[in-house]
Design an enzyme around this catalytic site. Structure first.
Site, PDB file in Angstrom:
ATOM      1  CB  SER A   1     -34.369 -18.166 -12.301  1.00 44.43           C
ATOM      2  OG  SER A   1     -33.109 -17.986 -12.907  1.00 44.43           O
TER       3      SER A   1
ATOM      4  CE1 TYR B   1     -34.142 -23.079 -14.448  1.00 46.50           C
ATOM      5  CE2 TYR B   1     -33.109 -20.956 -14.871  1.00 46.50           C
ATOM      6  CZ  TYR B   1     -33.536 -21.924 -13.984  1.00 46.50           C
ATOM      7  OH  TYR B   1     -33.376 -21.734 -12.637  1.00 46.50           O
TER       8      TYR B   1
END
Length: 260
Positions: free
Chosen positions: A144, A157
């Site tokens: 990501s 995350y």
């Protein structure tokens, strides 16, 4: 081009029942791969398999939790027995918990780390054993932009994706002598069902993303397909330990003033 062909290859995509996982799986199938997808929800699995089959793709589904080591070991063994091999593993299954770090429950933090970081480790460790014996294989971890950047409310995350970036580099280092390439894809902001509520004109976050992205738009799920095919094919045989960011250029720029 034969260099990018995946004919005769078996590609396992975790979380391939919807969203970006499905978009990447479709790209792999269009390049000739036979799909194996995992999920945890029977209804989503049934709908996904119908979607793939309606498009003429060969696809098989298995329901299990990638964080459950015993389950994962059982099903990976079953997949190899039934499909003959796993040539490509895409570690796509993941979750996010949006919560300020000061108030986040430790149990929620651990769950995100478990799914987004430990799960890819478990699956890679299981799948690579057969790859090592065959002296070839491709592992693609879905990282990501949060592997590189921080943002409010996504501490778990970002920690998991940053760890996945480093896991990618370490596994690439260990397994390169066996002709196995381990790389990552770092998606930017994409137009999916999850982002639909904020992708409306006038929404501050929608305006922010469009302004912040040099391409001037959200990514379309199919924008990920080419990178997935590249990293799964012979075209990337000397690419190892890299994370390719498919973000419309966000990480390349400091941005611009709002009035420009």
């Amino acid at each position: 081009m034969d260099l990018f062909s995946l004919k005769g290859k078996v590609a396992l995509v975790t979380g391939g029942t919807h969203g970006l996982g499905m978009a990447m799986a479709e790209g792999l199938a269009q390049a000739g791969a036979e799909l194996v997808i995992t999920g945890t929800t029977p209804e989503k699995m049934d709908n996904a398999l119908k979607h793939y089959h309606d498009k003429g793709f060969k696809a098989t589904g298995y329901l299990f939790d990638v964080t459950n080591e015993a389950e994962a070991e059982k099903f990976v063994g079953q997949i190899v027995a039934e499909q003959g091999k796993i040539d490509v593993l895409v570690n796509n299954a993941g979750i996010i918990k949006r919560e300020a770090a000061v108030s986040m429950q430790v149990s929620d933090f651990r769950r995100v780390i478990d799914v987004d970081l430990v799960g890819p480790f478990i699956m890679s460790q299981l799948v690579v054993k057969d790859m090592i014996q065959r002296k070839e294989g491709k592992i693609i971890n879905i990282c990501s932009m949060m592997s590189e950047l921080g943002r409010n409310s996504v501490s778990a995350y970002a920690a998991a994706k940053g760890g996945l970036k480093m896991l990618t580099r370490n596994l690439a280092t260990e397994w390169a002598p066996h002709n196995i390439q381990v790389n990552g894809i770092g998606p930017g902001y994409f137009a999916t069902s999850q982002t639909a509520p904020i992708r409306v004109d006038g929404n501050p976050f929608n305006d922010f993303i469009i302004q912040r992205t040099p391409a001037g738009r959200w990514g379309n799920p199919e924008d990920l397909a080419g990178t997935a095919v590249f990293l799964a094919s012979r075209a990337s045989d000397f690419v190892n330990g890299q994370v390719i960011y498919v973000d419309g250029g966000i990480l390349a720029t400091i941005g611009k003033p709002a009035n420009e």
